[in-house]
Design an enzyme around this catalytic site. Structure first.
Site, PDB file in Angstrom:
ATOM      1  N   LYS A   1       3.479  -1.684  -5.605  1.00  0.00           N
ATOM      2  CA  LYS A   1       3.606  -3.061  -5.137  1.00  0.00           C
ATOM      3  C   LYS A   1       5.030  -3.576  -5.310  1.00  0.00           C
ATOM      4  O   LYS A   1       5.554  -4.302  -4.459  1.00  0.00           O
ATOM      5  CB  LYS A   1       2.610  -3.945  -5.882  1.00  0.00           C
ATOM      6  CG  LYS A   1       1.157  -3.582  -5.591  1.00  0.00           C
ATOM      7  CD  LYS A   1       0.196  -4.297  -6.523  1.00  0.00           C
ATOM      8  CE  LYS A   1      -1.245  -3.892  -6.238  1.00  0.00           C
ATOM      9  NZ  LYS A   1      -2.198  -4.511  -7.172  1.00  0.00           N
TER      10      LYS A   1
ATOM     11  N   GLY B   1     -10.455  -7.102  -5.687  1.00  0.00           N
ATOM     12  CA  GLY B   1     -11.858  -7.386  -5.381  1.00  0.00           C
ATOM     13  C   GLY B   1     -12.101  -7.343  -3.894  1.00  0.00           C
ATOM     14  O   GLY B   1     -11.188  -7.542  -3.087  1.00  0.00           O
TER      15      GLY B   1
ATOM     16  N   GLY C   1      -3.973  -8.886  -3.268  1.00  0.00           N
ATOM     17  CA  GLY C   1      -5.279  -9.355  -2.837  1.00  0.00           C
ATOM     18  C   GLY C   1      -5.195 -10.543  -1.900  1.00  0.00           C
ATOM     19  O   GLY C   1      -4.517 -10.512  -0.868  1.00  0.00           O
TER      20      GLY C   1
ATOM     21  N   GLU D   1      -0.592  -7.487   4.343  1.00  0.00           N
ATOM     22  CA  GLU D   1      -0.663  -8.521   3.304  1.00  0.00           C
ATOM     23  C   GLU D   1      -1.564  -8.103   2.139  1.00  0.00           C
ATOM     24  O   GLU D   1      -1.274  -8.404   0.972  1.00  0.00           O
ATOM     25  CB  GLU D   1      -1.185  -9.830   3.912  1.00  0.00           C
ATOM     26  CG  GLU D   1      -1.217 -10.996   2.953  1.00  0.00           C
ATOM     27  CD  GLU D   1       0.173 -11.480   2.576  1.00  0.00           C
ATOM     28  OE1 GLU D   1       0.527 -11.369   1.381  1.00  0.00           O
ATOM     29  OE2 GLU D   1       0.911 -11.952   3.460  1.00  0.00           O
TER      30      GLU D   1
ATOM     31  N   GLU E   1     -11.214   1.098 -13.403  1.00  0.00           N
ATOM     32  CA  GLU E   1     -11.860   2.280 -12.846  1.00  0.00           C
ATOM     33  C   GLU E   1     -12.256   3.233 -13.978  1.00  0.00           C
ATOM     34  O   GLU E   1     -11.770   3.118 -15.112  1.00  0.00           O
ATOM     35  CB  GLU E   1     -10.895   2.996 -11.891  1.00  0.00           C
ATOM     36  CG  GLU E   1     -10.436   2.162 -10.720  1.00  0.00           C
ATOM     37  CD  GLU E   1     -11.516   1.931  -9.683  1.00  0.00           C
ATOM     38  OE1 GLU E   1     -12.531   2.670  -9.708  1.00  0.00           O
ATOM     39  OE2 GLU E   1     -11.366   1.016  -8.855  1.00  0.00           O
TER      40      GLU E   1
ATOM     41  N   ASP F   1       0.098   1.621  -9.936  1.00  0.00           N
ATOM     42  CA  ASP F   1      -0.325   0.624  -8.959  1.00  0.00           C
ATOM     43  C   ASP F   1       0.722  -0.479  -8.825  1.00  0.00           C
ATOM     44  O   ASP F   1       1.135  -0.844  -7.722  1.00  0.00           O
ATOM     45  CB  ASP F   1      -1.672   0.046  -9.385  1.00  0.00           C
ATOM     46  CG  ASP F   1      -2.141  -1.097  -8.493  1.00  0.00           C
ATOM     47  OD1 ASP F   1      -2.756  -0.814  -7.460  1.00  0.00           O
ATOM     48  OD2 ASP F   1      -1.892  -2.264  -8.845  1.00  0.00           O
TER      49      ASP F   1
ATOM     50  N   GLY G   1     -16.268  -3.898 -14.749  1.00  0.00           N
ATOM     51  CA  GLY G   1     -15.903  -3.453 -13.415  1.00  0.00           C
ATOM     52  C   GLY G   1     -14.465  -3.734 -13.028  1.00  0.00           C
ATOM     53  O   GLY G   1     -14.067  -3.488 -11.883  1.00  0.00           O
TER      54      GLY G   1
ATOM     55  N   ARG H   1     -19.183   9.402   4.065  1.00  0.00           N
ATOM     56  CA  ARG H   1     -20.601   9.640   3.782  1.00  0.00           C
ATOM     57  C   ARG H   1     -21.461   8.813   4.738  1.00  0.00           C
ATOM     58  O   ARG H   1     -21.854   7.677   4.427  1.00  0.00           O
ATOM     59  CB  ARG H   1     -20.908   9.289   2.330  1.00  0.00           C
ATOM     60  CG  ARG H   1     -20.170  10.160   1.321  1.00  0.00           C
ATOM     61  CD  ARG H   1     -20.623   9.877  -0.111  1.00  0.00           C
ATOM     62  NE  ARG H   1     -20.300   8.521  -0.516  1.00  0.00           N
ATOM     63  CZ  ARG H   1     -19.124   8.146  -1.008  1.00  0.00           C
ATOM     64  NH1 ARG H   1     -18.145   9.046  -1.130  1.00  0.00           N
ATOM     65  NH2 ARG H   1     -18.906   6.901  -1.361  1.00  0.00           N
TER      66      ARG H   1
END
Length: 430
Positions: A207, A306, A136, A131, A192, A203, A189, A49
């Protein structure tokens, strides 16, 4: 002496993580240049977008043609943070073909096609670093791939999804039900709008595949990972866990068999003793516990998701890849020399906590114990409570295979005195 000609970086994606990568590259440009030995220049940003307002970003850098960007030929490093399988896979391989190294945060793609991507990177003499794909900001892949390269890793046990840890922590600390805790995670937050990938373990399974492959020098694909979500965990399960001195976590567990001949990778809820370091991991934090021959027990802890934490990991990889680029070298690639078979879940051996609804009458416990014995599953403890003709029976086993436990439960369901199996949960971390 610092080189004056900048290394050019193409960024694929400018969402939460991509915008943080851009911000750090801009605000810490001088420090990054000093650490690398040359300045880095953001040469283009591919987005879907282009009309979206992106503060602090030169609109001239924005393009919707990601393929043209990675094909330019003057790009040194492509940073991919768009996620998903396609077009990310095609863009990464195209980047290699046109001379760029790649930094990615794409766990799903790496779990599914990591071997092919590593092969493409090696074919073209380029780096593939990721990584940020697992935990994270927590340094984990590089310690496993480099710092522990001289050791033998036997087990990787971890909380690798912040959303699920937040939900389970709320259920444990406040007594909230699953849906109530999920609603709070969504409002804050952490979750989702569609939390399926998190709460159903997809998820974490991606991993786990990446971690198992690196830890055991064996190709482990997403399809090799046993996966069980946490949507069925109840307040009653937490009450049972507390009675055992445990809490409940959604764990990614990668293990080498005791004979060293195979490996397993799995994701599922499990009771874990309160004395285990992972039991104290609260909120949306991640932590991974590594057990190896020489180093013993290591724990890696920190924010696992994050924009800023993930961007930190991306930038760490970017610095390493740029240094390699300047020196005309590449870092470690795929190490799959061990080629160990990946065992099925049925072969996994662990302890189990089984809660049964049974008739409250003499002989029930003896019947249940007989079924366990007939299937070779040894009982550690039994707790029974009942009134008005109904009772609950909680059985905790010694270590048994998943296949043996499955056969036991199937036989228990056939007993007239067993009204139902309320819950089955593995007990880990001992």
């Amino acid at each position: 002496m610092m080189r004056t000609r900048p290394l050019k970086v193409a960024l694929l994606g400018c969402g939460v993580v991509g915008s943080e990568v851009t911000r750090i590259m801009t605000t810490h440009a001088d420090d990054l240049a000093a650490r690398i030995g040359a300045p880095i220049e953001l040469a283009g940003i591919a987005v879907r977008r282009p009309s979206k307002v992106r503060e602090g970003i030169d609109p001239a850098l924005i393009t919707t043609d990601a393929t043209a960007l990675v094909k330019r030929g003057d790009i040194d490093v492509v940073v991919e943070v768009i996620g998903g399988i396609e077009p990310a896979r095609s863009l990464i391989t195209t980047a290699f073909e046109h001379g760029a190294s790649v930094v990615s945060a794409n766990k799903a793609l790496l779990a599914q096609d990591g071997a092919a991507l590593h092969a493409a990177a090696e074919q073209h003499g380029r780096d593939l670093y990721y990584e940020a794909a697992v935990a994270g900001a927590i340094p984990l892949i590089r310690p496993l791939r480099e710092s522990l390269a001289g050791d033998k890793v036997n087990r990787v046990l971890g909380i690798v999804n912040g959303t699920t840890n937040f939900i389970l922590d709320k259920m444990d600390s406040t007594g909230a039900g699953y849906q109530e805790a999920l609603d709070e995670a969504t409002a804050l937050g952490y979750a989702e709008a569609d939390p399926t990938a998190d709460v159903e373990g997809f998820d974490a399974a991606a991993k786990a595949a990446i971690l198992a492959g690196i830890a055991f020098h064996t190709r482990v694909r997403l399809d090799d990972v046993y996966r069980e979500g946490m949507t069925e965990v109840t307040a009653a399960d937490f009450a049972s866990a507390r009675n055992m001195g445990c809490t409940i976590k959604l764990l990614a567990i990668c293990e080498r068999a005791r004979d060293g001949a195979s490996v397993t990778a799995r994701v599922h809820p499990a009771m874990i003793p309160l004395v285990h370091p992972l039991a104290s991991v609260r909120g949306a934090y991640n932590a991974v516990f590594v057990e190896s021959d020489a180093s013993g027990q290591l724990m890696f802890y920190g924010p696992g998701a994050g924009g800023a934490p993930t961007a930190s990991a991306v930038l760490g990889d970017l610095v390493a890849v740029c240094r390699n680029r300047l020196n005309g070298t590449t870092g470690p690639g795929e190490s799959a020399y061990a080629a160990l078979p990946v065992s099925s879940m049925g072969e996994v051996v662990t302890r189990y906590h089984i809660s049964l609804d049974v008739a409250d009458k003499p002989g029930v416990l003896a019947q249940v114990a007989t079924v366990f014995a007939e299937h070779g599953v040894s009982i550690d403890t039994v707790r029974q409570q009942g009134k008005d003709g109904e009772a609950s029976l909680v059985v905790v086993t010694h270590r048994a295979s998943d296949a043996a436990l499955t056969g036991t439960v199937e036989a228990l369901r056939k007993l007239d005195t067993v009204r139902g199996v309320a819950s089955i949960m593995r007990v880990e971390g001992e």
